[in-house]
Scaffold this motif. Structure first.
Motif, PDB file in Angstrom:
ATOM      1  N   VAL A  62      56.848 -91.566  12.350  1.00 22.49           N
ATOM      2  CA  VAL A  62      57.215 -90.673  13.312  1.00 22.49           C
ATOM      3  C   VAL A  62      58.323 -91.550  14.303  1.00 22.49           C
ATOM      4  CG1 VAL A  62      56.376 -89.617  15.639  1.00 22.49           C
ATOM      5  CG2 VAL A  62      54.993 -89.574  13.772  1.00 22.49           C
ATOM      6  N   LEU A  63      59.306 -91.153  14.345  1.00 28.91           N
ATOM      7  CA  LEU A  63      60.596 -91.758  15.050  1.00 28.91           C
ATOM      8  C   LEU A  63      60.691 -91.324  16.255  1.00 28.91           C
ATOM      9  CD1 LEU A  63      63.198 -91.462  11.947  1.00 28.91           C
ATOM     10  CD2 LEU A  63      61.605 -93.566  12.680  1.00 28.91           C
ATOM     11  N   ASP A  64      60.547 -89.921  16.785  1.00 30.91           N
ATOM     12  CA  ASP A  64      60.947 -89.390  18.188  1.00 30.91           C
ATOM     13  C   ASP A  64      60.213 -88.226  18.298  1.00 30.91           C
ATOM     14  OD1 ASP A  64      61.994 -89.301  20.419  1.00 30.91           O
ATOM     15  OD2 ASP A  64      64.129 -88.690  19.865  1.00 30.91           O
ATOM     16  N   ARG A  65      60.151 -87.923  19.492  1.00 32.00           N
ATOM     17  CA  ARG A  65      59.495 -86.719  19.968  1.00 32.00           C
ATOM     18  C   ARG A  65      60.247 -85.825  20.847  1.00 32.00           C
ATOM     19  NH1 ARG A  65      54.767 -90.517  20.723  1.00 32.00           N
ATOM     20  NH2 ARG A  65      53.492 -90.391  18.988  1.00 32.00           N
ATOM     21  N   VAL A  66      60.374 -84.510  20.530  1.00 27.15           N
ATOM     22  CA  VAL A  66      61.090 -83.601  21.541  1.00 27.15           C
ATOM     23  C   VAL A  66      60.136 -82.260  21.428  1.00 27.15           C
ATOM     24  CG1 VAL A  66      63.192 -82.087  21.720  1.00 27.15           C
ATOM     25  CG2 VAL A  66      63.365 -84.407  20.911  1.00 27.15           C
ATOM     26  N   GLY A  67      59.455 -82.210  22.706  1.00 25.90           N
ATOM     27  CA  GLY A  67      58.712 -81.001  23.038  1.00 25.90           C
ATOM     28  C   GLY A  67      57.535 -81.067  21.964  1.00 25.90           C
ATOM     29  N   ASN A  68      57.443 -79.916  21.361  1.00 24.16           N
ATOM     30  CA  ASN A  68      56.457 -79.750  20.277  1.00 24.16           C
ATOM     31  C   ASN A  68      56.836 -80.080  18.798  1.00 24.16           C
ATOM     32  OD1 ASN A  68      54.614 -78.895  22.254  1.00 24.16           O
ATOM     33  ND2 ASN A  68      55.422 -76.694  21.954  1.00 24.16           N
ATOM     34  N   TRP A  69      58.044 -80.954  18.866  1.00 21.14           N
ATOM     35  CA  TRP A  69      58.592 -81.315  17.490  1.00 21.14           C
ATOM     36  C   TRP A  69      58.536 -82.907  17.376  1.00 21.14           C
ATOM     37  CZ3 TRP A  69      60.197 -77.975  13.503  1.00 21.14           C
ATOM     38  CH2 TRP A  69      60.377 -76.734  13.769  1.00 21.14           C
ATOM     39  N   HIS A  70      58.340 -83.304  16.217  1.00 22.71           N
ATOM     40  CA  HIS A  70      58.524 -84.823  15.951  1.00 22.71           C
ATOM     41  C   HIS A  70      59.445 -85.094  14.825  1.00 22.71           C
ATOM     42  CE1 HIS A  70      54.636 -85.049  18.021  1.00 22.71           C
ATOM     43  NE2 HIS A  70      54.197 -86.250  17.418  1.00 22.71           N
ATOM     44  N   LYS A  71      60.396 -86.060  15.203  1.00 23.95           N
ATOM     45  CA  LYS A  71      61.202 -86.594  14.153  1.00 23.95           C
ATOM     46  C   LYS A  71      60.340 -87.495  13.332  1.00 23.95           C
ATOM     47  CE  LYS A  71      65.865 -88.822  13.719  1.00 23.95           C
ATOM     48  NZ  LYS A  71      66.912 -89.123  14.472  1.00 23.95           N
ATOM     49  N   ILE A  72      60.574 -87.311  12.050  1.00 28.52           N
ATOM     50  CA  ILE A  72      59.719 -88.188  11.007  1.00 28.52           C
ATOM     51  C   ILE A  72      60.688 -88.790  10.129  1.00 28.52           C
ATOM     52  CG2 ILE A  72      57.897 -86.817  11.474  1.00 28.52           C
ATOM     53  CD1 ILE A  72      59.522 -86.308   8.199  1.00 28.52           C
ATOM     54  N   LYS A  73      60.203 -89.807   9.356  1.00 29.59           N
ATOM     55  CA  LYS A  73      60.876 -90.322   8.288  1.00 29.59           C
ATOM     56  C   LYS A  73      59.818 -90.732   6.996  1.00 29.59           C
ATOM     57  CE  LYS A  73      63.648 -94.283   7.081  1.00 29.59           C
ATOM     58  NZ  LYS A  73      64.336 -95.606   7.663  1.00 29.59           N
ATOM     59  N   ILE A  74      60.286 -90.238   5.718  1.00 27.44           N
ATOM     60  CA  ILE A  74      59.281 -90.456   4.757  1.00 27.44           C
ATOM     61  C   ILE A  74      59.860 -91.763   3.940  1.00 27.44           C
ATOM     62  CG2 ILE A  74      58.534 -87.958   4.530  1.00 27.44           C
ATOM     63  CD1 ILE A  74      60.428 -87.710   2.242  1.00 27.44           C
ATOM     64  N   ALA A  75      58.814 -92.271   2.807  1.00 26.20           N
ATOM     65  CA  ALA A  75      59.074 -93.329   2.225  1.00 26.20           C
ATOM     66  C   ALA A  75      60.720 -93.558   1.555  1.00 26.20           C
ATOM     67  CB  ALA A  75      57.984 -93.569   1.305  1.00 26.20           C
ATOM     68  N   ASP A  76      61.076 -92.348   1.206  1.00 21.77           N
ATOM     69  CA  ASP A  76      62.343 -92.365   0.381  1.00 21.77           C
ATOM     70  C   ASP A  76      63.639 -92.490   1.460  1.00 21.77           C
ATOM     71  OD1 ASP A  76      62.537 -89.811   1.384  1.00 21.77           O
ATOM     72  OD2 ASP A  76      62.495 -88.967  -0.501  1.00 21.77           O
ATOM     73  N   GLY A  77      63.303 -92.595   2.595  1.00 24.70           N
ATOM     74  CA  GLY A  77      64.505 -92.524   3.747  1.00 24.70           C
ATOM     75  C   GLY A  77      64.634 -91.517   4.332  1.00 24.70           C
ATOM     76  N   GLN A  78      64.315 -90.217   3.698  1.00 23.11           N
ATOM     77  CA  GLN A  78      64.671 -88.827   4.135  1.00 23.11           C
ATOM     78  C   GLN A  78      63.959 -88.741   5.594  1.00 23.11           C
ATOM     79  OE1 GLN A  78      65.115 -85.392   1.428  1.00 23.11           O
ATOM     80  NE2 GLN A  78      63.543 -86.715   0.232  1.00 23.11           N
ATOM     81  N   VAL A  79      65.069 -87.892   6.526  1.00 24.99           N
ATOM     82  CA  VAL A  79      64.630 -87.932   7.958  1.00 24.99           C
ATOM     83  C   VAL A  79      64.791 -86.229   8.326  1.00 24.99           C
ATOM     84  CG1 VAL A  79      65.333 -88.470  10.416  1.00 24.99           C
ATOM     85  CG2 VAL A  79      65.384 -90.115   8.738  1.00 24.99           C
ATOM     86  N   GLY A  80      63.797 -85.840   9.197  1.00 26.90           N
ATOM     87  CA  GLY A  80      63.893 -84.669   9.712  1.00 26.90           C
ATOM     88  C   GLY A  80      62.876 -84.279  10.707  1.00 26.90           C
ATOM     89  N   TRP A  81      62.621 -83.021  11.186  1.00 25.65           N
ATOM     90  CA  TRP A  81      61.884 -82.724  12.195  1.00 25.65           C
ATOM     91  C   TRP A  81      60.604 -81.532  11.646  1.00 25.65           C
ATOM     92  CZ3 TRP A  81      62.664 -84.290  17.442  1.00 25.65           C
ATOM     93  CH2 TRP A  81      63.881 -85.153  17.374  1.00 25.65           C
ATOM     94  N   LEU A  82      59.671 -81.755  12.310  1.00 26.92           N
ATOM     95  CA  LEU A  82      58.435 -80.830  11.945  1.00 26.92           C
ATOM     96  C   LEU A  82      57.860 -80.577  13.132  1.00 26.92           C
ATOM     97  CD1 LEU A  82      56.033 -83.316  11.665  1.00 26.92           C
ATOM     98  CD2 LEU A  82      56.668 -82.989   9.321  1.00 26.92           C
TER      99      LEU A  82
END
Length: 250
Positions: free
Chosen positions: A222-242
């Motif tokens: 977990v890299l960051d949080r905005v409201g009810n969303w978390h910015k995440i990073k997986i093992a291969d380096g891809q980043v996104g929000w869920l």
């Protein structure tokens, strides 16, 4: 006098609570051995609900979830066991088995030399253990330096001087590693996906573009949080929000 009585009462209650937790832990282990895994899970959780935790409780809870084929929960508690005790080899092995059963197979980015050193050497112990090592070294160093100052024989004095330097260096190294591991633990947040499937977006909103999807049991950072969303990073380096309800942080 009132403070003394209150202190004794608190100590007594803590002792009784610890004894009860030990009994519940033994009962949960017996339930697990009898293959009553659902009952064992409830018993282990009752210990955690009292605010008591240990690597052993998390490990056994992970095993119980594994036996009931609840892999996200199993992975989650194996990971929590390793947070408290990074040297728990049984938890590492069982975590490997549990990870083989999840859908997502993510290629891990090769680690740097420092990251490999950290994982194989520095992360062998938790920051609490490193702090205890540093304290033990400081006490031992104090004793050695006292012996050095009170020694009269040159050979013995030289020996204590050398030992004092070595142990003092070990003390500072232990403090440095404990500090580094503490900061890393506090600033690095991991989570496990608990939804059967979740879409990862390119922005923190439901209407954003889906860039990839993840499945139950996958570990992420977990890299960051905005409201009810978390910015995440997986093992291969891809980043996104869920959405935060799709994951469980540990």
């Amino acid at each position: 006098m009132k403070n003394f009585v209150f202190g004794v009462l608190v100590m007594f209650i803590s002792f009784v609570s610890a004894q009860e937790s030990q009994n519940v832990f033994k009962e949960a282990n017996s339930q697990y051995q009898a293959e009553a895994y659902t009952k064992a899970i409830k018993s282990y959780h009752s210990i955690l609900e009292q605010g008591l935790e240990s690597s052993e409780v998390y490990f056994n809870l992970g095993n119980a979830y594994y036996k009931t084929n609840q892999m996200a929960e199993a992975i989650y508690y194996f990971e929590k066991a390793l947070v408290l005790n990074p040297s728990n080899q049984d938890a590492k092995i069982n975590l490997t088995y549990a990870n083989r059963s999840i859908i997502d197979s993510i290629k891990v980015i090769p680690k740097s030399t420092f990251e490999k050193f950290n994982d194989t050497v520095l992360a062998v112990f938790s920051y609490n253990t490193w702090a205890k090592i540093a304290v033990a070294c400081s006490l031992l160093a104090g004793l050695v330096w006292m012996l050095f100052f009170f020694s009269t024989q040159p050979g013995v004095k030289k020996l204590f001087f050398t030992l004092g330097i070595v142990i003092s260096v070990c003390c500072f190294v232990g403090l440095g590693v404990a500090s580094q591991q503490y900061l890393k633990a506090k600033n690095t947040v991991y989570a496990i996906v608990f939804n059967e499937e979740v879409s990862v977006k390119n922005a923190p909103r439901s209407t954003a573009l889906e860039i990839f999807s993840l499945h139950e049991g996958t570990k992420l950072k977990v890299l960051d949080r905005v409201g009810n969303w978390h910015k995440i990073k997986i093992a291969d380096g891809q980043v996104g929000w869920l959405p935060k309800e799709a994951i469980k942080v540990f």
